[in-house]
Enzyme design. Structure first.
Site, PDB file in Angstrom:
ATOM      1  N   HIS A  61      16.390   1.603 -48.768  1.00 30.59           N
ATOM      2  CA  HIS A  61      17.069   2.317 -47.672  1.00 30.59           C
ATOM      3  C   HIS A  61      16.117   3.353 -47.084  1.00 30.59           C
ATOM      4  O   HIS A  61      16.078   4.506 -47.524  1.00 30.59           O
ATOM      5  CB  HIS A  61      18.338   2.991 -48.210  1.00 30.59           C
ATOM      6  CG  HIS A  61      19.189   3.640 -47.154  1.00 30.59           C
ATOM      7  ND1 HIS A  61      20.534   3.378 -47.024  1.00 30.59           N
ATOM      8  CD2 HIS A  61      18.884   4.525 -46.171  1.00 30.59           C
ATOM      9  CE1 HIS A  61      21.010   4.095 -46.007  1.00 30.59           C
ATOM     10  NE2 HIS A  61      20.026   4.808 -45.485  1.00 30.59           N
ATOM     11  N   HIS A  63      14.488   4.763 -43.227  1.00 30.74           N
ATOM     12  CA  HIS A  63      14.517   4.698 -41.757  1.00 30.74           C
ATOM     13  C   HIS A  63      13.069   4.595 -41.261  1.00 30.74           C
ATOM     14  O   HIS A  63      12.511   5.545 -40.712  1.00 30.74           O
ATOM     15  CB  HIS A  63      15.254   5.912 -41.202  1.00 30.74           C
ATOM     16  CG  HIS A  63      16.683   5.945 -41.645  1.00 30.74           C
ATOM     17  ND1 HIS A  63      17.670   5.213 -41.023  1.00 30.74           N
ATOM     18  CD2 HIS A  63      17.280   6.558 -42.697  1.00 30.74           C
ATOM     19  CE1 HIS A  63      18.828   5.392 -41.650  1.00 30.74           C
ATOM     20  NE2 HIS A  63      18.617   6.205 -42.677  1.00 30.74           N
ATOM     21  N   GLY A  68      17.658   9.738 -37.180  1.00 28.52           N
ATOM     22  CA  GLY A  68      18.089  11.047 -36.692  1.00 28.52           C
ATOM     23  C   GLY A  68      18.676  10.989 -35.307  1.00 28.52           C
ATOM     24  O   GLY A  68      19.262   9.995 -34.901  1.00 28.52           O
ATOM     25  N   GLY A  69      18.490  12.072 -34.575  1.00 26.42           N
ATOM     26  CA  GLY A  69      19.034  12.173 -33.226  1.00 26.42           C
ATOM     27  C   GLY A  69      20.380  12.874 -33.154  1.00 26.42           C
ATOM     28  O   GLY A  69      20.904  13.098 -32.064  1.00 26.42           O
ATOM     29  N   ARG A 163      30.603  10.219 -38.055  1.00 25.43           N
ATOM     30  CA  ARG A 163      29.633   9.585 -37.149  1.00 25.43           C
ATOM     31  C   ARG A 163      29.815   8.072 -37.081  1.00 25.43           C
ATOM     32  O   ARG A 163      29.068   7.384 -36.402  1.00 25.43           O
ATOM     33  CB  ARG A 163      28.204   9.888 -37.625  1.00 25.43           C
ATOM     34  CG  ARG A 163      27.801  11.334 -37.476  1.00 25.43           C
ATOM     35  CD  ARG A 163      26.544  11.612 -38.286  1.00 25.43           C
ATOM     36  NE  ARG A 163      26.810  11.548 -39.719  1.00 25.43           N
ATOM     37  CZ  ARG A 163      25.875  11.623 -40.664  1.00 25.43           C
ATOM     38  NH1 ARG A 163      24.602  11.731 -40.336  1.00 25.43           N
ATOM     39  NH2 ARG A 163      26.202  11.590 -41.944  1.00 25.43           N
ATOM     40  N   HIS A 195      27.011   2.720 -45.471  1.00 24.27           N
ATOM     41  CA  HIS A 195      26.811   4.169 -45.530  1.00 24.27           C
ATOM     42  C   HIS A 195      28.179   4.809 -45.733  1.00 24.27           C
ATOM     43  O   HIS A 195      29.085   4.609 -44.939  1.00 24.27           O
ATOM     44  CB  HIS A 195      26.179   4.642 -44.216  1.00 24.27           C
ATOM     45  CG  HIS A 195      26.386   6.092 -43.903  1.00 24.27           C
ATOM     46  ND1 HIS A 195      25.374   7.023 -43.973  1.00 24.27           N
ATOM     47  CD2 HIS A 195      27.495   6.781 -43.499  1.00 24.27           C
ATOM     48  CE1 HIS A 195      25.850   8.214 -43.627  1.00 24.27           C
ATOM     49  NE2 HIS A 195      27.134   8.105 -43.341  1.00 24.27           N
ATOM     50  N   ARG A 227      27.445  11.521 -52.985  1.00 26.35           N
ATOM     51  CA  ARG A 227      27.599  12.534 -51.936  1.00 26.35           C
ATOM     52  C   ARG A 227      28.630  13.606 -52.309  1.00 26.35           C
ATOM     53  O   ARG A 227      28.422  14.788 -52.068  1.00 26.35           O
ATOM     54  CB  ARG A 227      28.042  11.839 -50.644  1.00 26.35           C
ATOM     55  CG  ARG A 227      28.062  12.733 -49.437  1.00 26.35           C
ATOM     56  CD  ARG A 227      28.659  11.979 -48.266  1.00 26.35           C
ATOM     57  NE  ARG A 227      27.739  11.054 -47.643  1.00 26.35           N
ATOM     58  CZ  ARG A 227      26.843  11.374 -46.706  1.00 26.35           C
ATOM     59  NH1 ARG A 227      26.730  12.626 -46.316  1.00 26.35           N
ATOM     60  NH2 ARG A 227      26.079  10.468 -46.155  1.00 26.35           N
ATOM     61  N   ASP A 282      16.775   7.129 -48.769  1.00 33.05           N
ATOM     62  CA  ASP A 282      17.258   7.472 -47.417  1.00 33.05           C
ATOM     63  C   ASP A 282      16.110   8.149 -46.655  1.00 33.05           C
ATOM     64  O   ASP A 282      16.319   8.998 -45.803  1.00 33.05           O
ATOM     65  CB  ASP A 282      18.485   8.387 -47.484  1.00 33.05           C
ATOM     66  CG  ASP A 282      19.270   8.402 -46.172  1.00 33.05           C
ATOM     67  OD1 ASP A 282      18.929   7.629 -45.245  1.00 33.05           O
ATOM     68  OD2 ASP A 282      20.207   9.208 -46.061  1.00 33.05           O
ATOM     69  N   SER A 286      17.157  11.670 -40.685  1.00 29.55           N
ATOM     70  CA  SER A 286      17.416  13.093 -40.527  1.00 29.55           C
ATOM     71  C   SER A 286      18.362  13.515 -41.639  1.00 29.55           C
ATOM     72  O   SER A 286      19.095  12.705 -42.196  1.00 29.55           O
ATOM     73  CB  SER A 286      18.074  13.361 -39.183  1.00 29.55           C
ATOM     74  OG  SER A 286      19.344  12.750 -39.154  1.00 29.55           O
TER      75      SER A 286
HETATM   76 ZN    ZN Z   1      23.216   6.767 -44.450  1.00 26.85          ZN
END
Ligand code: ZN
Length: 390
Positions: A61, A63, A68-69, A163, A195, A227, A282, A286
């Protein structure tokens, strides 16, 4: 072409003390004692004097083409560079998109994966992003899995997160079904890499799908399970039911009991740290920080180096046997993602190897037989990297 690593303490991940490993080309050709290079070949012999040799790490996992963003255009994270991965011992990486699949695309992700592969490591991608319907390369996820070699699953599809696309059960069911059949047709795992956010529904959506469809629990690979403690409890239930759970390393702002070293120790104590637990970084995404009202209060970029940092920590300070801890970033990941010839030191497998020093720091790295890091110095750089890391 030929390399002989002498006198290693081998973790396959199972321990084989005092042995030699013969590499021919990109693969492991022999494992045993007193191996010699044949007289008719010229090759390199490296004596590692009893140091630990472990499988190259698989980070499932990352990116890789940036993520981000969430705090506007300036918060988009940059592309990852080769040495960031190899320096931390990672020789196989699975790239994914995140929240932003508008300014980031699957084309970008796929080409970045190919770039990293050209530079020397092994790469795969998930098709999709946070959004449902998944942003795919071809018109359907099934086609991506069947026709595009590097696509091994769907992800990271966001659920239980503010999100996420707030997908309906029927949409997720269809996506999982596509992943399942696409995986079959493509000869791949076809996992749905989910996720998980902080939302109170947690894994409930997956349970609903499992209860009302024929899709098996093995189709899902939920991540960020550490988490919150509520989500971790649900993850343990999922694990006990035969599911696979993925923990996220580098969560330094989490309470200690939710960080990877402590979670691995807890799972081991409860005797449920089996071959269906993995850890990923991860990395390069971001790391937005929100307050209780969901308002963004800060940003950071995830590092891929936390993968080994956290797993190492579980051995050094939490008493986990190295061979047990290692599985979470080697063989267990290869199993759940059906990665051929990966995740183990075994004859016929890819020569992806990490040499650890006495305090388990990464000393040297070989990716498909090629030395990428030597004496803690980067040997192979990415095309546009600054030659600064040592
Ligand atoms: Zn994630």
């Amino acid at each position: 072409m030929w390399k002989l690593i002498k006198n290693a303490k081998l973790y396959c991940p199972e321990l084989i003390p005092d042995t030699d490993v013969l590499i021919v080309g990109k693969s492991i050709a022999a494992i045993g004692q007193n191996l010699r290079l044949p007289d008719y070949v010229s090759g390199e012999v490296v004596d590692v004097n009893g140091q630990r040799l472990v499988p190259g790490f698989i980070d499932a996992h990352v990116h890789i083409c940036g993520g981000g963003g969430e705090a506007g255009p300036a918060s988009r994270t940059p592309e990852i560079q080769l040495s960031q991965l190899t320096w931390g011992g990672t020789t196989t990486v699975v790239g994914c998109l995140g929240t932003d699949s508008v300014s980031r695309s699957m084309s970008e992700l796929l080409v970045k994966a190919r770039a990293l592969e050209d530079e020397g490591i092994t790469t795969f991608v998930y098709s999709g992003g946070y959004q449902v319907p998944a942003r795919t390369l071809l018109p359907s996820l099934q086609q991506d899995l069947t026709l595009i070699e590097k696509v091994i699953g769907a992800g990271e599809i966001a659920i239980s997160d503010h999100r996420s696309a707030q997908p309906q059960i029927a949409e997720l069911e269809r996506l999982a079904a596509e992943a399942r059949v696409g995986g079959m047709l493509g000869g791949k795992a076809g996992v749905v890499h989910l996720h998980l956010g902080e939302g109170k529904r947690g894994l409930q959506l997956i349970w609903t799908i499992l209860n009302q469809t024929e899709i098996p629990i093995s189709q899902f690979m939920p991540t960020h399970i550490n988490r919150t403690s509520a989500l971790l409890d649900q993850g343990i239930e999922f694990l006990r039911a035969g599911g696979h759970i993925d923990l996220t390393a580098g969560c330094d702002d989490f309470p200690a009991e939710l960080q990877v070293p402590a979670v691995l120790q807890m799972l081991n104590e409860r005797q449920i740290l089996n071959d269906r637990v993995s850890v990923t970084s991860d990395g390069n995404g971001s790391m937005p920080q929100y307050n209780e009202a969901g308002v963004l209060i800060g940003m950071g970029v995830g590092s891929v180096e936390v993968l080994w940092r956290d797993v190492r920590e579980s051995v050094i300070n939490y008493g986990l046997p190295l061979e047990v801890a290692l599985r979470t970033i080697t063989s267990n990941v290869a199993n759940v993602l059906c990665l051929k010839n990966k995740g183990r030191i075994q004859v016929g497998y890819d020569a992806d190897l990490v040499l650890l020093d006495e305090v388990l720091q990464v000393q040297a790295v070989w990716a498909r037989g090629k030395c990428m890091v030597e004496n803690k110095q980067t040997k192979v750089w990415g095309t546009y990297e600054k030659r600064s890391r040592s």
